[in-house]
Design a protein around this motif. Structure first.
Motif, PDB file in Angstrom:
ATOM      1  N   SER A 269     -22.019 -34.420  -5.311  1.00  0.00           N
ATOM      2  CA  SER A 269     -23.196 -33.557  -5.439  1.00  0.00           C
ATOM      3  C   SER A 269     -23.485 -32.865  -4.113  1.00  0.00           C
ATOM      4  O   SER A 269     -23.455 -33.478  -3.053  1.00  0.00           O
ATOM      5  N   ARG A 270     -23.785 -31.575  -4.195  1.00  0.00           N
ATOM      6  CA  ARG A 270     -24.156 -30.798  -3.007  1.00  0.00           C
ATOM      7  C   ARG A 270     -25.645 -30.464  -3.022  1.00  0.00           C
ATOM      8  O   ARG A 270     -26.109 -29.577  -2.321  1.00  0.00           O
ATOM      9  N   ALA A 271     -26.431 -31.175  -3.824  1.00  0.00           N
ATOM     10  CA  ALA A 271     -27.852 -30.887  -4.000  1.00  0.00           C
ATOM     11  C   ALA A 271     -28.600 -30.808  -2.673  1.00  0.00           C
ATOM     12  O   ALA A 271     -28.273 -31.499  -1.714  1.00  0.00           O
TER      13      ALA A 271
ATOM     14  N   ARG B   1     -28.460 -39.315  -4.287  1.00  0.00           N
ATOM     15  CA  ARG B   1     -27.026 -39.603  -4.202  1.00  0.00           C
ATOM     16  C   ARG B   1     -26.765 -41.098  -4.009  1.00  0.00           C
ATOM     17  O   ARG B   1     -25.883 -41.680  -4.640  1.00  0.00           O
TER      18      ARG B   1
ATOM     19  N   SER C 148     -27.480 -42.816  -7.278  1.00  0.00           N
ATOM     20  CA  SER C 148     -26.483 -42.411  -8.270  1.00  0.00           C
ATOM     21  C   SER C 148     -25.116 -43.023  -7.990  1.00  0.00           C
ATOM     22  O   SER C 148     -24.334 -43.251  -8.919  1.00  0.00           O
TER      23      SER C 148
ATOM     24  N   THR D 154     -24.821 -27.584  -8.732  1.00  0.00           N
ATOM     25  CA  THR D 154     -24.709 -28.321  -7.478  1.00  0.00           C
ATOM     26  C   THR D 154     -23.317 -28.898  -7.225  1.00  0.00           C
ATOM     27  O   THR D 154     -23.130 -29.657  -6.280  1.00  0.00           O
ATOM     28  N   GLY D 155     -22.357 -28.525  -8.054  1.00  0.00           N
ATOM     29  CA  GLY D 155     -21.009 -29.077  -7.930  1.00  0.00           C
ATOM     30  C   GLY D 155     -20.088 -28.238  -7.066  1.00  0.00           C
ATOM     31  O   GLY D 155     -20.524 -27.483  -6.199  1.00  0.00           O
TER      32      GLY D 155
ATOM     33  N   SER E 177     -31.826 -39.497 -12.056  1.00  0.00           N
ATOM     34  CA  SER E 177     -32.260 -39.020 -10.742  1.00  0.00           C
ATOM     35  C   SER E 177     -33.769 -38.839 -10.671  1.00  0.00           C
ATOM     36  O   SER E 177     -34.418 -39.303  -9.725  1.00  0.00           O
TER      37      SER E 177
ATOM     38  N   PRO F 242     -29.070 -32.838 -10.695  1.00  0.00           N
ATOM     39  CA  PRO F 242     -27.763 -32.605 -11.328  1.00  0.00           C
ATOM     40  C   PRO F 242     -27.894 -31.778 -12.604  1.00  0.00           C
ATOM     41  O   PRO F 242     -29.009 -31.488 -13.063  1.00  0.00           O
TER      42      PRO F 242
ATOM     43  N   ASP G 104     -21.055 -22.583  -8.667  1.00  0.00           N
ATOM     44  CA  ASP G 104     -22.136 -23.517  -8.340  1.00  0.00           C
ATOM     45  C   ASP G 104     -22.771 -23.113  -7.011  1.00  0.00           C
ATOM     46  O   ASP G 104     -22.233 -23.394  -5.938  1.00  0.00           O
TER      47      ASP G 104
ATOM     48  N   ASN H 222     -33.146 -29.840  -5.976  1.00  0.00           N
ATOM     49  CA  ASN H 222     -32.008 -29.638  -6.880  1.00  0.00           C
ATOM     50  C   ASN H 222     -31.659 -30.969  -7.536  1.00  0.00           C
ATOM     51  O   ASN H 222     -31.435 -31.965  -6.859  1.00  0.00           O
TER      52      ASN H 222
ATOM     53  N   ALA I  63     -21.042 -39.310  -7.831  1.00  0.00           N
ATOM     54  CA  ALA I  63     -22.302 -38.835  -7.248  1.00  0.00           C
ATOM     55  C   ALA I  63     -22.092 -38.277  -5.844  1.00  0.00           C
ATOM     56  O   ALA I  63     -22.835 -37.407  -5.399  1.00  0.00           O
TER      57      ALA I  63
END
Length: 163
Positions: A113-115, A100, A103, A72-73, A138, A129, A78, A127, A110
């Motif tokens: 994160s692209r979750a 997020r 976090s 997710t980075g 999380s 981390p 990723d 998703n 945090a």
């Protein structure tokens, strides 16, 4: 009993060069919360392979919840959020937003994160981390709310106003 599947996205884990610690951390928390973990996969950081596995689980109604870890980075490899977006039918942005926000009280990183999270059929996909520490933080933060969301999704509950 709710069923869950865990997918770890890691090139080095897939090749057996690194032990997956995040997947087992997820499993431990889910089992403590009463989930049956029906599968645990370690796949390479490959968008198509990740998407295919998520779709396979959801389309077979094998689990009501899929939790992913890793990918997710910002690295070129990723691709977990993109793989997730490829298979979901409806987005659930509040879950990664909540993760997020929480976090950010622990680390400013945090925000990187692209979750993503979403629904495919009657399966919720989230998703998480990649690090075991961040996975624990999380998942512990959201796990209480997941059961109710899954009950609404599967038709076991129909009223969000009642507790």
């Amino acid at each position: 009993m709710k069923r869950a599947a865990i997918i770890t996205s890691s090139d080095t884990g897939y090749r057996g060069e690194r032990e997956d610690l995040s997947g087992p951390a997820i499993k431990e928390i889910l089992e403590r919360e009463g989930y049956e973990v029906v599968s645990m996969d370690i796949l390479p950081d490959d968008r198509e392979m990740l998407a295919d596995r998520m779709a396979e689980i959801a389309d077979a109604n094998a689990a009501e919840l899929i939790l992913t870890t890793g990918g997710t980075g910002f690295s070129q490899r990723d691709v977990m959020p993109e793989a997730t977006e490829d298979v979901i039918e409806r987005r659930v942005p509040g879950i990664p937003e909540a993760i997020r926000a929480y976090s950010m009280t622990i680390t400013k990183r945090a925000m990187l994160s692209r979750a993503a999270a979403g629904i495919r059929r009657k399966t919720l996909i989230i998703n998480l981390p990649g690090s075991p520490k961040a996975v624990r933080e999380s998942l512990e933060y959201i796990v209480d709310s997941l059961a109710h969301g899954i009950e609404i999704l599967t038709g076991e509950a129909g009223d969000c106003a009642r507790k």
